[in-house]
Design a protein around this motif. Structure first.
Motif, PDB file in Angstrom:
ATOM      1  N   VAL A  96       0.846  -1.254   0.021  1.00 13.33           N
ATOM      2  CA  VAL A  96      -0.046  -0.123  -0.044  1.00 13.33           C
ATOM      3  C   VAL A  96       0.879   1.213   0.025  1.00 13.33           C
ATOM      4  O   VAL A  96       0.603   2.486  -0.615  1.00 13.33           O
ATOM      5  CB  VAL A  96      -0.967  -0.141   1.152  1.00 13.33           C
ATOM      6  N   ARG A  97       1.878   1.222   0.700  1.00 15.67           N
ATOM      7  CA  ARG A  97       2.746   2.394   0.625  1.00 15.67           C
ATOM      8  C   ARG A  97       3.311   2.793  -0.754  1.00 15.67           C
ATOM      9  O   ARG A  97       3.639   3.897  -1.226  1.00 15.67           O
ATOM     10  CB  ARG A  97       4.192   1.992   1.572  1.00 15.67           C
ATOM     11  N   TYR A  98       3.669   1.890  -1.581  1.00 12.01           N
ATOM     12  CA  TYR A  98       4.258   2.232  -2.884  1.00 12.01           C
ATOM     13  C   TYR A  98       2.994   1.873  -4.118  1.00 12.01           C
ATOM     14  O   TYR A  98       3.247   1.873  -5.227  1.00 12.01           O
ATOM     15  CB  TYR A  98       5.359   1.357  -3.202  1.00 12.01           C
ATOM     16  N   ARG A  99       1.638   2.231  -3.756  1.00 14.01           N
ATOM     17  CA  ARG A  99       0.709   2.255  -4.559  1.00 14.01           C
ATOM     18  C   ARG A  99       0.740   2.913  -5.632  1.00 14.01           C
ATOM     19  O   ARG A  99       0.462   2.650  -6.651  1.00 14.01           O
ATOM     20  CB  ARG A  99      -0.737   2.523  -3.753  1.00 14.01           C
ATOM     21  N   ASP A 100       1.352   4.345  -5.616  1.00 12.73           N
ATOM     22  CA  ASP A 100       1.464   4.900  -6.771  1.00 12.73           C
ATOM     23  C   ASP A 100       2.791   5.286  -7.069  1.00 12.73           C
ATOM     24  O   ASP A 100       3.309   6.375  -7.680  1.00 12.73           O
ATOM     25  CB  ASP A 100       0.738   6.216  -6.578  1.00 12.73           C
ATOM     26  N   PHE A 101       4.032   4.664  -6.566  1.00 11.27           N
ATOM     27  CA  PHE A 101       5.367   4.716  -6.815  1.00 11.27           C
ATOM     28  C   PHE A 101       5.732   4.340  -8.450  1.00 11.27           C
ATOM     29  O   PHE A 101       5.505   3.420  -8.739  1.00 11.27           O
ATOM     30  CB  PHE A 101       6.239   3.832  -5.892  1.00 11.27           C
ATOM     31  N   VAL A 102       6.282   5.535  -9.023  1.00  7.82           N
ATOM     32  CA  VAL A 102       6.694   5.316 -10.267  1.00  7.82           C
ATOM     33  C   VAL A 102       8.248   5.548 -10.323  1.00  7.82           C
ATOM     34  O   VAL A 102       8.769   6.529 -10.107  1.00  7.82           O
ATOM     35  CB  VAL A 102       6.200   6.248 -11.346  1.00  7.82           C
ATOM     36  N   PRO A 103       9.091   4.380 -10.504  1.00  7.12           N
ATOM     37  CA  PRO A 103      10.563   4.720 -10.533  1.00  7.12           C
ATOM     38  C   PRO A 103      11.069   5.536 -11.596  1.00  7.12           C
ATOM     39  O   PRO A 103      10.382   5.627 -12.780  1.00  7.12           O
ATOM     40  CB  PRO A 103      10.987   3.193 -10.853  1.00  7.12           C
ATOM     41  N   SER A 104      12.170   6.103 -11.382  1.00 10.97           N
ATOM     42  CA  SER A 104      12.661   7.130 -12.253  1.00 10.97           C
ATOM     43  C   SER A 104      13.893   6.323 -13.184  1.00 10.97           C
ATOM     44  O   SER A 104      14.358   6.762 -14.048  1.00 10.97           O
ATOM     45  CB  SER A 104      13.475   8.095 -11.667  1.00 10.97           C
ATOM     46  N   GLU A 105      13.975   5.079 -12.920  1.00  9.60           N
ATOM     47  CA  GLU A 105      14.875   4.467 -13.992  1.00  9.60           C
ATOM     48  C   GLU A 105      14.373   2.849 -13.811  1.00  9.60           C
ATOM     49  O   GLU A 105      13.666   2.373 -12.915  1.00  9.60           O
ATOM     50  CB  GLU A 105      16.378   4.496 -13.603  1.00  9.60           C
ATOM     51  N   ASP A 106      15.033   2.313 -14.811  1.00 10.14           N
ATOM     52  CA  ASP A 106      14.524   0.753 -14.947  1.00 10.14           C
ATOM     53  C   ASP A 106      15.786  -0.025 -14.303  1.00 10.14           C
ATOM     54  O   ASP A 106      16.851   0.369 -13.878  1.00 10.14           O
ATOM     55  CB  ASP A 106      14.630   0.390 -16.495  1.00 10.14           C
ATOM     56  N   ASP A 107      15.365  -1.099 -13.670  1.00 11.59           N
ATOM     57  CA  ASP A 107      16.319  -2.139 -13.316  1.00 11.59           C
ATOM     58  C   ASP A 107      16.990  -2.702 -14.570  1.00 11.59           C
ATOM     59  O   ASP A 107      16.681  -2.625 -15.655  1.00 11.59           O
ATOM     60  CB  ASP A 107      15.517  -3.456 -12.595  1.00 11.59           C
ATOM     61  N   PRO A 138      -1.682  -7.173   0.356  1.00 16.68           N
ATOM     62  CA  PRO A 138      -2.836  -6.436   0.720  1.00 16.68           C
ATOM     63  C   PRO A 138      -3.444  -5.572  -0.547  1.00 16.68           C
ATOM     64  O   PRO A 138      -4.351  -4.761  -0.356  1.00 16.68           O
ATOM     65  CB  PRO A 138      -2.220  -5.412   1.608  1.00 16.68           C
ATOM     66  N   LEU A 139      -2.789  -5.172  -1.501  1.00 22.33           N
ATOM     67  CA  LEU A 139      -3.058  -4.266  -2.644  1.00 22.33           C
ATOM     68  C   LEU A 139      -3.846  -4.941  -3.659  1.00 22.33           C
ATOM     69  O   LEU A 139      -4.827  -4.009  -4.333  1.00 22.33           O
ATOM     70  CB  LEU A 139      -1.836  -3.672  -3.189  1.00 22.33           C
ATOM     71  N   PHE A 140      -3.542  -6.305  -4.033  1.00 25.28           N
ATOM     72  CA  PHE A 140      -4.362  -6.658  -5.442  1.00 25.28           C
ATOM     73  C   PHE A 140      -4.835  -7.843  -5.080  1.00 25.28           C
ATOM     74  O   PHE A 140      -4.529  -8.702  -4.231  1.00 25.28           O
ATOM     75  CB  PHE A 140      -3.090  -6.710  -6.397  1.00 25.28           C
ATOM     76  N   PRO A 141      -5.980  -8.405  -5.903  1.00 19.99           N
ATOM     77  CA  PRO A 141      -6.387  -9.739  -5.770  1.00 19.99           C
ATOM     78  C   PRO A 141      -5.278 -10.698  -5.985  1.00 19.99           C
ATOM     79  O   PRO A 141      -4.116 -10.657  -6.466  1.00 19.99           O
ATOM     80  CB  PRO A 141      -7.470  -9.901  -6.922  1.00 19.99           C
ATOM     81  N   THR A 142      -5.754 -12.073  -5.015  1.00 17.55           N
ATOM     82  CA  THR A 142      -4.593 -12.886  -5.053  1.00 17.55           C
ATOM     83  C   THR A 142      -4.368 -13.675  -6.497  1.00 17.55           C
ATOM     84  O   THR A 142      -5.434 -14.105  -7.355  1.00 17.55           O
ATOM     85  CB  THR A 142      -4.842 -13.989  -3.881  1.00 17.55           C
ATOM     86  N   THR A 143      -3.151 -13.921  -6.792  1.00 14.89           N
ATOM     87  CA  THR A 143      -2.899 -14.502  -8.078  1.00 14.89           C
ATOM     88  C   THR A 143      -3.331 -16.131  -8.022  1.00 14.89           C
ATOM     89  O   THR A 143      -3.139 -16.667  -6.998  1.00 14.89           O
ATOM     90  CB  THR A 143      -1.633 -14.301  -8.414  1.00 14.89           C
ATOM     91  N   ARG A 144      -3.647 -16.756  -8.874  1.00 15.86           N
ATOM     92  CA  ARG A 144      -4.323 -18.113  -8.980  1.00 15.86           C
ATOM     93  C   ARG A 144      -3.381 -18.864 -10.000  1.00 15.86           C
ATOM     94  O   ARG A 144      -3.056 -18.275 -10.946  1.00 15.86           O
ATOM     95  CB  ARG A 144      -5.729 -18.015  -9.685  1.00 15.86           C
ATOM     96  N   VAL A 342       5.603   0.191   9.375  1.00 16.14           N
ATOM     97  CA  VAL A 342       4.464  -0.451  10.138  1.00 16.14           C
ATOM     98  C   VAL A 342       3.421   0.515  11.345  1.00 16.14           C
ATOM     99  O   VAL A 342       2.325   0.270  11.374  1.00 16.14           O
ATOM    100  CB  VAL A 342       5.212  -1.549  11.135  1.00 16.14           C
ATOM    101  N   ASP A 343       4.287   1.486  11.880  1.00 15.49           N
ATOM    102  CA  ASP A 343       3.694   2.326  12.615  1.00 15.49           C
ATOM    103  C   ASP A 343       2.532   2.975  12.046  1.00 15.49           C
ATOM    104  O   ASP A 343       1.419   3.293  12.557  1.00 15.49           O
ATOM    105  CB  ASP A 343       4.735   3.344  13.319  1.00 15.49           C
ATOM    106  N   ASP A 344       2.771   3.536  10.659  1.00 11.07           N
ATOM    107  CA  ASP A 344       1.908   4.342   9.776  1.00 11.07           C
ATOM    108  C   ASP A 344       0.669   3.214   9.301  1.00 11.07           C
ATOM    109  O   ASP A 344      -0.298   3.925   9.392  1.00 11.07           O
ATOM    110  CB  ASP A 344       2.735   4.901   8.696  1.00 11.07           C
ATOM    111  N   ILE A 345       1.223   2.229   8.612  1.00 16.71           N
ATOM    112  CA  ILE A 345       0.150   1.300   7.663  1.00 16.71           C
ATOM    113  C   ILE A 345       0.048   0.047   8.303  1.00 16.71           C
ATOM    114  O   ILE A 345      -0.002  -0.615   7.414  1.00 16.71           O
ATOM    115  CB  ILE A 345       0.333   1.699   6.381  1.00 16.71           C
ATOM    116  N   GLY A 346       0.450  -0.269   9.396  1.00 16.57           N
ATOM    117  CA  GLY A 346       0.546  -1.707   9.686  1.00 16.57           C
ATOM    118  C   GLY A 346      -0.596  -2.516   9.569  1.00 16.57           C
ATOM    119  O   GLY A 346      -0.652  -3.738   9.243  1.00 16.57           O
TER     120      GLY A 346
END
Length: 487
Positions: A96-107, A138-144, A342-346
């Motif tokens: 959830v913390r990185y729900r909208d995180f868009v990296p500035s570089e590729d791996d 916690p962010l997306f439906p579970t993969t099947r 954890v303190d913030d969004i545990g």
């Protein structure tokens, strides 16, 4: 649910695009159609990027039309695990913390795939920060699992394996800190390769101090391909492998001719004849499902007979681990940053991860874990001094139902819900190459995988033995075909 369609070999598809016989757009359109048809049930993709894939395909087709050279993966659609950074496309790490995180570089691995002309169809679902061998976060439906959507495909590279097993894409990138490529490959009847430490650079993943959770696992994390066949693994490894100064662990390239590994086996299967093989069905302490023991044991017996191996059953001699592996992970984790999270969004994080982070770890816990690792590395080195490869099951059990971390009873024994993962972590501690190959099915049609571990840097032998599994016939199929073939 199993999709009935498969892809040509990756190298064949790319070569066809380069010759102008096939268009990149047609390959990507096929992948998009399969994603649209299948992923509502599978949840393999968490951030699909079909428009980006189509625009990339148009560029490649224009290059071919102009007579310009294209790369070794030209036009081939693939998928990227959501723990691997992608410039301009969000990378959530299942958090959830990185729900909208868009990296500035590729791996680096994404850089290399893009440079070779591969086209990402998007990001695939993974366990939160990779801290689980199932596909939940916690962010997306579970993969099947495409073999049975009531079951897990394993993890943490859950979506990558599901996408390849269902035929949405011909290959996907996964990461592996304790089995997260090999376990989902085993659970979906695929080939999953964890190369030697340093073969494939890892950056910025594991090395980004500004993003807690993204920055851990540095000394044990590997990136590698999940494919239908060993030939496809070798094709992709020819693009991924090679040093980069941004990863201090990377090693010089040049000692593995990736493109000839499978061809060598076709020309002369005795390349892996007469090997000294150590086979351990339980490491001396693991509870293992009887079907797994039987299928893997039969595969080893057939390979030994066909290739004149000198096969010895072994107990490697290290003790059953307790909390040491978790302590090792925590020692490489940004505990300050993660505990603030954890303190913030545990209450929005995976419960097992929160429990790890809230535990009062001591310096002695961490140093004892380091000593434990050294002991296993030394024992494995002694074992490899007498053997060319080590073979084990990949997982102690076949795929199990979604919603749990693992079974609490295996073969009549009460076990921890992580005990089923007990075969794979060793190769992460040592940095040795390891691959999971499919070797059969349970009586009710669920896939079973076999793990092959080689000497450090002897990736070629590991993949040659994996190719031998295909040739000898213990690798039942590269891609699931029809459900009625395995039911």
């Amino acid at each position: 649910m199993i999709d009935g369609r498969s892809w040509p070999p990756v190298a064949e598809s790319a070569a066809s695009v380069g010759r102008g016989e096939t268009t990149a757009t047609s390959l990507v359109t096929t992948a998009i159609d399969r994603w649209a048809e299948l992923d509502e049930e599978l949840h393999a993709f968490c951030t699909p990027t079909p428009d980006l894939a189509l625009s990339g395909a148009a560029r490649i087709d224009a290059m071919v039309a102009d007579g310009r050279p294209v790369g070794r993966l030209a036009g081939v659609p693939y998928a990227v695990k959501d723990l691997i950074c992608t410039k301009g496309t969000r990378t959530t790490s299942g958090s959830v913390r990185y729900r909208d995180f868009v990296p500035s570089e590729d791996d680096i691995v994404v850089e290399r795939c893009t440079g070779a002309g591969a086209l990402s169809l998007g990001k695939t679902n993974a366990s939160e920060f990779g801290y689980s061998a199932t596909g939940t976060n916690p962010l997306f439906p579970t993969t099947r699992n495409p073999w049975d959507t009531r079951l897990t495909p394993g993890g943490s590279s859950a979506g990558s394996a599901a996408a390849v097993a269902a035929g949405i894409v011909p290959f996907a990138l996964g990461s592996d800190g304790g089995g997260s490529i090999r376990i989902p490959a085993a659970f979906t009847s695929l080939v999953g390769f964890k190369p030697s430490m340093g073969r494939v650079p890892v950056y910025p993943g594991c090395r980004d101090p500004d993003h807690p959770g993204v920055s851990g696992w540095e000394s044990i994390e590997h990136i590698g391909p999940i494919c239908r066949t060993v030939d496809d693994v070798c094709t992709v490894m020819g693009v991924l492998a090679g040093p980069d100064p941004r990863d201090r662990h990377t090693i010089p390239a040049g000692d593995v001719a990736w493109h000839t590994i499978v061809a060598d086996m076709h020309d002369d299967p005795t390349v892996v004849g007469g090997l000294r093989v150590a086979y351990s069905e339980d490491f001396g302490y693991l509870a293992v499902d009887p079907a797994v023991r039987a299928v893997v044991g039969d595969a080893v017996a057939r390979l030994s007979a066909a290739l004149s191996w000198n096969t010895t059953r072994v107990d490697p001699g290290w003790d059953e681990p307790g909390d040491e592996f978790t302590a090792l992970i925590m020692s490489e984790t940004d505990l300050v940053g993660m505990r603030r999270m954890v303190d913030d969004i545990g209450d929005q994080m995976s419960a097992h991860l929160v429990a790890m982070l809230r535990r009062e770890w001591s310096a002695e816990d961490f140093t004892s874990a380091t000593m434990w690792r050294k002991s296993i590395v030394n024992r494995m080195a002694a074992l490899m001094g007498d053997h060319d490869i080590v073979i084990t099951p990949t997982a102690c059990v076949p795929p199990f139902e979604v919603g749990i971390q693992g079974p609490s009873v295996i073969d009549g024994r009460d076990v921890a819900d992580t005990a089923w993962q007990g075969f794979t972590f060793v190769a992460n501690l040592t940095g040795q190459p390891a691959v999971s190959v499919p070797v059969g099915f349970t009586s009710d049609g669920l896939p079973i995988g076999m793990q092959i571990i080689g000497r450090h840097l002897d990736d070629a032998t590991v993949l040659r033995v994996a190719a031998a599994c295909e040739q000898v016939g213990v690798h039942p199929m590269g891609t699931p075909a029809r459900r009625d073939q395995v039911a």
